[in-house]
Design a protein around this motif. Structure first.
Motif, PDB file in Angstrom:
ATOM      1  N   ILE A   1      19.589  74.887  63.560  1.00 40.28           N
ATOM      2  CA  ILE A   1      19.263  73.469  63.373  1.00 40.28           C
ATOM      3  C   ILE A   1      19.107  73.156  61.887  1.00 40.28           C
ATOM      4  CG2 ILE A   1      17.446  71.740  63.746  1.00 40.28           C
ATOM      5  CD1 ILE A   1      17.008  73.038  66.515  1.00 40.28           C
ATOM      6  N   LYS A   2      18.406  74.020  61.166  1.00 37.79           N
ATOM      7  CA  LYS A   2      18.242  73.800  59.727  1.00 37.79           C
ATOM      8  C   LYS A   2      19.582  73.902  59.008  1.00 37.79           C
ATOM      9  CE  LYS A   2      15.070  76.599  58.288  1.00 37.79           C
ATOM     10  NZ  LYS A   2      13.937  77.417  57.888  1.00 37.79           N
ATOM     11  N   GLY A   3      20.445  74.836  59.428  1.00 40.80           N
ATOM     12  CA  GLY A   3      21.756  74.966  58.816  1.00 40.80           C
ATOM     13  C   GLY A   3      22.628  73.751  59.070  1.00 40.80           C
ATOM     14  N   ALA A   4      22.582  73.233  60.295  1.00 38.19           N
ATOM     15  CA  ALA A   4      23.365  72.036  60.612  1.00 38.19           C
ATOM     16  C   ALA A   4      22.864  70.843  59.814  1.00 38.19           C
ATOM     17  CB  ALA A   4      23.281  71.745  62.108  1.00 38.19           C
ATOM     18  N   TRP A   5      21.548  70.735  59.667  1.00 34.75           N
ATOM     19  CA  TRP A   5      20.992  69.615  58.897  1.00 34.75           C
ATOM     20  C   TRP A   5      21.401  69.722  57.430  1.00 34.75           C
ATOM     21  CZ3 TRP A   5      19.148  65.044  59.927  1.00 34.75           C
ATOM     22  CH2 TRP A   5      18.449  64.340  58.946  1.00 34.75           C
ATOM     23  N   SER A   6      21.393  70.929  56.882  1.00 32.34           N
ATOM     24  CA  SER A   6      21.766  71.087  55.470  1.00 32.34           C
ATOM     25  C   SER A   6      23.257  70.877  55.249  1.00 32.34           C
ATOM     26  CB  SER A   6      21.354  72.464  54.955  1.00 32.34           C
ATOM     27  OG  SER A   6      22.155  73.464  55.548  1.00 32.34           O
ATOM     28  N   GLY A   7      24.058  71.031  56.293  1.00 35.11           N
ATOM     29  CA  GLY A   7      25.499  70.854  56.150  1.00 35.11           C
ATOM     30  C   GLY A   7      25.989  69.439  56.365  1.00 35.11           C
ATOM     31  N   THR A   8      25.119  68.557  56.831  1.00 35.41           N
ATOM     32  CA  THR A   8      25.556  67.191  57.102  1.00 35.41           C
ATOM     33  C   THR A   8      25.584  66.371  55.816  1.00 35.41           C
ATOM     34  OG1 THR A   8      23.296  66.510  57.606  1.00 35.41           O
ATOM     35  CG2 THR A   8      24.663  67.161  59.456  1.00 35.41           C
ATOM     36  N   SER A   9      26.337  65.305  55.874  1.00 34.82           N
ATOM     37  CA  SER A   9      26.463  64.422  54.708  1.00 34.82           C
ATOM     38  C   SER A   9      25.235  63.515  54.630  1.00 34.82           C
ATOM     39  CB  SER A   9      27.722  63.578  54.835  1.00 34.82           C
ATOM     40  OG  SER A   9      27.617  62.695  55.931  1.00 34.82           O
ATOM     41  N   PRO A  10      24.977  62.941  53.476  1.00 34.11           N
ATOM     42  CA  PRO A  10      23.815  62.041  53.329  1.00 34.11           C
ATOM     43  C   PRO A  10      23.890  60.817  54.241  1.00 34.11           C
ATOM     44  CG  PRO A  10      24.616  62.709  51.180  1.00 34.11           C
ATOM     45  CD  PRO A  10      25.590  63.227  52.177  1.00 34.11           C
TER      46      PRO A  10
ATOM     47  N   VAL B   1      25.150  60.688  57.305  1.00 34.90           N
ATOM     48  CA  VAL B   1      24.744  61.103  58.656  1.00 34.90           C
ATOM     49  C   VAL B   1      23.238  61.331  58.703  1.00 34.90           C
ATOM     50  CG1 VAL B   1      25.009  62.907  60.406  1.00 34.90           C
ATOM     51  CG2 VAL B   1      27.012  62.067  59.178  1.00 34.90           C
ATOM     52  N   LYS B   2      22.694  61.916  57.652  1.00 32.80           N
ATOM     53  CA  LYS B   2      21.243  62.128  57.609  1.00 32.80           C
ATOM     54  C   LYS B   2      20.506  60.795  57.666  1.00 32.80           C
ATOM     55  CE  LYS B   2      21.236  66.476  55.073  1.00 32.80           C
ATOM     56  NZ  LYS B   2      20.870  67.161  53.847  1.00 32.80           N
ATOM     57  N   LEU B   3      20.991  59.809  56.923  1.00 31.74           N
ATOM     58  CA  LEU B   3      20.380  58.490  56.938  1.00 31.74           C
ATOM     59  C   LEU B   3      20.460  57.861  58.322  1.00 31.74           C
ATOM     60  CD1 LEU B   3      19.082  56.155  55.349  1.00 31.74           C
ATOM     61  CD2 LEU B   3      21.406  55.320  54.915  1.00 31.74           C
ATOM     62  N   ALA B   4      21.602  57.986  58.978  1.00 25.11           N
ATOM     63  CA  ALA B   4      21.764  57.429  60.321  1.00 25.11           C
ATOM     64  C   ALA B   4      20.809  58.089  61.313  1.00 25.11           C
ATOM     65  CB  ALA B   4      23.211  57.587  60.782  1.00 25.11           C
ATOM     66  N   VAL B   5      20.678  59.394  61.237  1.00 31.42           N
ATOM     67  CA  VAL B   5      19.779  60.102  62.157  1.00 31.42           C
ATOM     68  C   VAL B   5      18.336  59.679  61.929  1.00 31.42           C
ATOM     69  CG1 VAL B   5      18.840  62.385  62.725  1.00 31.42           C
ATOM     70  CG2 VAL B   5      21.301  62.079  62.495  1.00 31.42           C
ATOM     71  N   VAL B   6      17.928  59.575  60.682  1.00 34.87           N
ATOM     72  CA  VAL B   6      16.552  59.157  60.381  1.00 34.87           C
ATOM     73  C   VAL B   6      16.302  57.738  60.879  1.00 34.87           C
ATOM     74  CG1 VAL B   6      14.968  58.617  58.495  1.00 34.87           C
ATOM     75  CG2 VAL B   6      16.235  60.759  58.478  1.00 34.87           C
ATOM     76  N   LEU B   7      17.263  56.828  60.649  1.00 34.76           N
ATOM     77  CA  LEU B   7      17.093  55.454  61.119  1.00 34.76           C
ATOM     78  C   LEU B   7      17.034  55.377  62.642  1.00 34.76           C
ATOM     79  CD1 LEU B   7      19.401  53.467  58.678  1.00 34.76           C
ATOM     80  CD2 LEU B   7      16.898  53.566  58.725  1.00 34.76           C
ATOM     81  N   ILE B   8      17.844  56.164  63.330  1.00 34.20           N
ATOM     82  CA  ILE B   8      17.805  56.187  64.800  1.00 34.20           C
ATOM     83  C   ILE B   8      16.457  56.707  65.281  1.00 34.20           C
ATOM     84  CG2 ILE B   8      18.762  57.351  66.830  1.00 34.20           C
ATOM     85  CD1 ILE B   8      21.523  57.075  65.480  1.00 34.20           C
ATOM     86  N   LEU B   9      15.928  57.746  64.644  1.00 35.86           N
ATOM     87  CA  LEU B   9      14.617  58.264  65.039  1.00 35.86           C
ATOM     88  C   LEU B   9      13.516  57.236  64.804  1.00 35.86           C
ATOM     89  CD1 LEU B   9      14.762  61.964  63.803  1.00 35.86           C
ATOM     90  CD2 LEU B   9      14.708  61.148  66.156  1.00 35.86           C
ATOM     91  N   ILE B  10      13.550  56.556  63.685  1.00 38.39           N
ATOM     92  CA  ILE B  10      12.538  55.521  63.410  1.00 38.39           C
ATOM     93  C   ILE B  10      12.652  54.388  64.420  1.00 38.39           C
ATOM     94  CG2 ILE B  10      11.855  53.748  61.742  1.00 38.39           C
ATOM     95  CD1 ILE B  10      12.523  55.774  59.545  1.00 38.39           C
TER      96      ILE B  10
END
Length: 133
Positions: A82-91, A93-102
């Motif tokens: 999970i940590k490896g997948a998170w570190s491999g994603t683009s910024p 995608v990270k922003l989209a995931v954080v916004l969906i969680l919020i």
């Protein structure tokens, strides 16, 4: 067994075994150093290729690599993946995931309220139908 050599007209005898043994020992040590250095360079080359492969790939490759590394080290491979997948994603995608969680956390109480009201209405309808029969 001796070898004869002529030095300024005189004959000198030296045992072959005593002069050959150190030379063979030196040759063996040199060959061992050469083989060790060559193997070390090859392993470093493979490690560099593996690091280049992992750093150039996406989250899936990062997840697999980190999971395998954690498994070999005796750690939890799922969390490492999970940590490896998170570190491999683009910024992005990270922003989209954080916004969906919020957004999910903000809308969760509303969804739970609608679900509770739906269950309450279903229970009332079931109770009325059971009373009229």
């Amino acid at each position: 067994m001796t070898a004869s050599s002529t030095v300024s007209g005189a004959t000198k005898s030296t045992p072959v075994a005593t002069s050959l043994a150190p030379a063979l020992s030196d040759l063996r040590e040199a060959a061992l150093r050469y083989a060790t250095a060559k193997a070390s360079r090859k392993v470093e080359h493979w490690a560099d290729n593996l690091n280049d492969f992992v750093s150039s790939r996406g989250p899936t490759t990062q997840a697999v690599f980190e999971g395998l590394k954690a498994k070999l080290l005796g750690k939890n491979p799922v969390w490492a993946a999970i940590k490896g997948a998170w570190s491999g994603t683009s910024p992005e995608v990270k922003l989209a995931v954080v916004l969906i969680l919020i957004l999910t956390l903000l809308l969760l109480p509303v969804v739970l309220l609608v679900l509770m009201l739906g269950l309450l209405v279903a229970a009332l309808v079931a109770g009325i139908r059971a009373a009229t029969r």
